[in-house]
Design an enzyme around this catalytic site. Structure first.
Site, mmCIF file in Angstrom:
data_model
loop_
_atom_site.group_PDB
_atom_site.id
_atom_site.type_symbol
_atom_site.label_atom_id
_atom_site.label_comp_id
_atom_site.label_asym_id
_atom_site.label_seq_id
_atom_site.Cartn_x
_atom_site.Cartn_y
_atom_site.Cartn_z
ATOM 1 N N ALA A 33 17.675 -5.342 -8.513
ATOM 2 C CA ALA A 33 17.053 -4.074 -8.935
ATOM 3 C C ALA A 33 15.711 -3.869 -8.237
ATOM 4 O O ALA A 33 15.193 -2.755 -8.190
ATOM 5 C CB ALA A 33 16.849 -4.080 -10.456
ATOM 6 N N LYS A 103 31.584 7.767 -25.536
ATOM 7 C CA LYS A 103 32.533 8.725 -24.941
ATOM 8 C C LYS A 103 32.754 9.941 -25.819
ATOM 9 O O LYS A 103 32.948 11.045 -25.313
ATOM 10 C CB LYS A 103 33.851 8.011 -24.634
ATOM 11 C CG LYS A 103 34.480 7.323 -25.837
ATOM 12 C CD LYS A 103 34.792 5.861 -25.602
ATOM 13 C CE LYS A 103 34.854 5.164 -26.948
ATOM 14 N NZ LYS A 103 35.521 3.922 -26.997
ATOM 15 N N VAL A 130 33.747 4.900 -20.075
ATOM 16 C CA VAL A 130 35.156 4.928 -19.666
ATOM 17 C C VAL A 130 35.564 3.575 -19.097
ATOM 18 O O VAL A 130 34.936 3.070 -18.156
ATOM 19 C CB VAL A 130 35.413 6.022 -18.600
ATOM 20 C CG1 VAL A 130 36.895 6.087 -18.247
ATOM 21 C CG2 VAL A 130 34.929 7.384 -19.083
ATOM 22 N N ASP A 199 40.815 8.870 -28.246
ATOM 23 C CA ASP A 199 39.886 8.086 -27.421
ATOM 24 C C ASP A 199 40.229 8.247 -25.928
ATOM 25 O O ASP A 199 39.336 8.461 -25.095
ATOM 26 C CB ASP A 199 39.976 6.612 -27.854
ATOM 27 C CG ASP A 199 39.124 5.691 -27.004
ATOM 28 O OD1 ASP A 199 37.894 5.727 -27.156
ATOM 29 O OD2 ASP A 199 39.689 4.939 -26.189
ATOM 30 N N LYS A 203 38.002 9.989 -22.732
ATOM 31 C CA LYS A 203 37.732 9.340 -21.449
ATOM 32 C C LYS A 203 38.304 10.164 -20.289
ATOM 33 O O LYS A 203 37.672 10.301 -19.243
ATOM 34 C CB LYS A 203 38.309 7.920 -21.458
ATOM 35 C CG LYS A 203 37.615 7.012 -22.479
ATOM 36 C CD LYS A 203 38.418 5.743 -22.725
ATOM 37 C CE LYS A 203 37.735 4.802 -23.705
ATOM 38 N NZ LYS A 203 38.617 3.712 -24.143
HETATM 39 N N1 HSE Z 1 39.188 1.335 -28.720
HETATM 40 C C1 HSE Z 1 38.948 1.384 -27.313
HETATM 41 C C2 HSE Z 1 40.180 0.845 -26.609
HETATM 42 C C3 HSE Z 1 37.737 0.558 -26.975
HETATM 43 O O1 HSE Z 1 41.097 0.364 -27.278
HETATM 44 O O2 HSE Z 1 40.277 0.944 -25.400
HETATM 45 C C4 HSE Z 1 37.061 0.943 -25.724
HETATM 46 O O3 HSE Z 1 36.711 2.269 -25.620
#
Ligand code: HSE
Length: 430
Positions: A33, A103, A130, A199, A203
């Site tokens: 860094a 996310k 993601v 989810d 993403k």
């Molecule tokens: N619950 C999410 C998964 C965790 O199963 O991929 C990571 O975002």
């Protein structure tokens, strides 16, 4: 040079991972860094005396972290959207950079948040949002920045992949595999976020905004989870040469950008068809490179901490991590998306049923590629004998398949809901 001073909000799995990784790799991180990364203040709802915070001040109030004049960058690892949004607003006001793995926050409000951040000149980093430790945001924004992306297909929810893998390898039921995923701590606090595709839609919305200039908005993603997939579907798919994967797919198509999350039959020879267990993988097909595959741990303390540290190191080097999102591209409605289909039709076992189904498909202009009906699959229930009829079709637009399925569903010989799973070749042309 002065250190980059970090305020950490949240000491859950990922927060503790950041503390651990920064401590473990302190020297090499400082070298790379060009200056030290130092956590100066930590806030968490629960005190965790077992975590060595290396002298950072600890409290329960996140506002105190933002308002601490020493803090240059706030790392939000609390989860949830309301408190995270308030923290972001406080960072805007205090002109503090913001690094997050949230996310849901980004997929719901990201377009507005990033605009505000750019307006006041703070950076927002979200590599951890993601695919956990897989640096897919950087791959899209940096490594592939000179390419036009044609399509993306990703296994971006580890829990769903774990469940499908367990159902496939051990012929376990969906409910049983989900219980194990929860016990192992993979699932979100509300497991419907995993198994109903929410989810993954969050993403995919983030990836699509970066790759295709669509507005960052998860509500525009067609979303279907894995809860209706059965071990039997997985077996039939295998007999036809496919694996069932829960994919997020975004594609540049005539008429707009496709954005969809659903279970998918993928030819067994594709690398992504063989990504099993809790692992994540994203294939990006772009004009210069062709297909490239990004594979790794999509969750967990150290993989996610690795992504958070990547953003922090960028900031320490003076790199601008806030993407400029234009959002001008049109999203193609699902009814206009073209794909092939696997159908499982539970039908009474009598002459003429298959002919009726074939006729409906033919009227809708849908061509059949393969049919399976197995003698040993015949069931006797409530005095009736029925059997799953499996049909693989050629490509057709979703609206035509919707109409055909509505007609098939009304046949008196069809005893239960027809299952449809979309089929994608994921080859260099698809
Ligand atoms: N619950 C999410 C998964 C965790 O199963 O991929 C990571 O975002």
């Amino acid at each position: 040079m002065e250190p980059l001073r970090i305020g950490l909000c949240g000491l859950g799995t990922v927060g503790r991972g950041v503390v651990e990784l920064l401590d473990r790799n302190r020297d090499l991180i400082t070298r790379r860094a060009g200056r030290e990364l130092r956590i100066v203040r930590v806030a968490s709802r629960t005190a965790r005396p077992e975590v060595d915070l290396g002298g950072a001040e600890f409290g329960t109030d996140v506002a105190a972290v933002v308002n601490d004049p020493r803090v240059d960058v706030v790392v939000e690892l609390m989860g949830g959207t309301d408190a995270a949004r308030r923290l972001f607003d406080a960072c805007l006001g205090a002109r503090k950079h913001f690094v997050t793995g949230n996310k849901a926050l980004l997929a719901g409000q990201g377009a507005h948040l990033l605009e505000q951040a750019r307006a006041v000149g703070i950076a927002v980093g979200f590599e951890a949002a993601v695919a956990g430790g897989v640096p897919i945001i950087k791959a899209l924004r940096e490594g592939l920045a000179g390419n036009a992306v044609e399509w993306i297909a990703g296994i971006i929810n580890g829990t769903s992949n774990f469940i499908l893998t367990a159902m496939s390898r051990e012929r376990r039921s969906f409910a049983d595999a989900l219980a194990e995923a929860q016990a192992r701590g993979y699932a979100e606090a509300d497991p419907t976020f995993d198994v109903e595709g929410i989810d993954a839609a969050h993403k995919l919305a983030i990836l699509s905004a970066l790759a295709f200039d669509v507005r960052l908005d998860a509500s525009a993603v067609f979303t279907e989870g894995i809860s209706r997939v059965t071990a039997e579907d997985i077996e039939y798919a295998r007999a036809l040469g496919y694996r069932v994967k829960h994919l997020g797919i975004a594609r540049r198509s005539t008429g707009g950008i496709e954005m969809r999350v659903h279970p998918t039959l993928v030819p067994e020879s594709r690398l992504i068809a063989n990504v099993d267990g809790v692992m994540n993988a994203v294939v990006v097909h772009s004009d210069a490179v062709g297909s490239s595959l990004y594979y790794g741990a999509g969750a967990g303390a150290l993989p996610s901490a690795s992504a958070v540290l990547a953003d922090l190191i960028d900031l320490a080097r003076g790199n601008i991590v806030t993407p400029r999102l234009h959002g001008g591209q049109r999203v193609l409605p699902m009814s206009a998306v073209e794909t092939a289909y696997y159908l499982r039709i539970p039908a009474v076992d009598q002459p003429g049923v298959l002919a009726k189904v074939a006729q409906i498909l033919s009227f809708a202009g849908i061509s059949i590629e393969a049919v399976i009906q197995r003698e040993q699959a015949i069931r006797k229930e409530a005095g009736r004998q029925w059997v799953p009829v499996i049909i693989l079709t050629h490509r057709v637009i979703e609206a035509a398949m919707d109409r055909a399925l509505a007609a098939i569903q009304t046949l008196p010989e069809v005893v239960d809901t027809v299952m449809r799973i979309r089929v994608e070749p994921l080859d260099d042309h698809a």
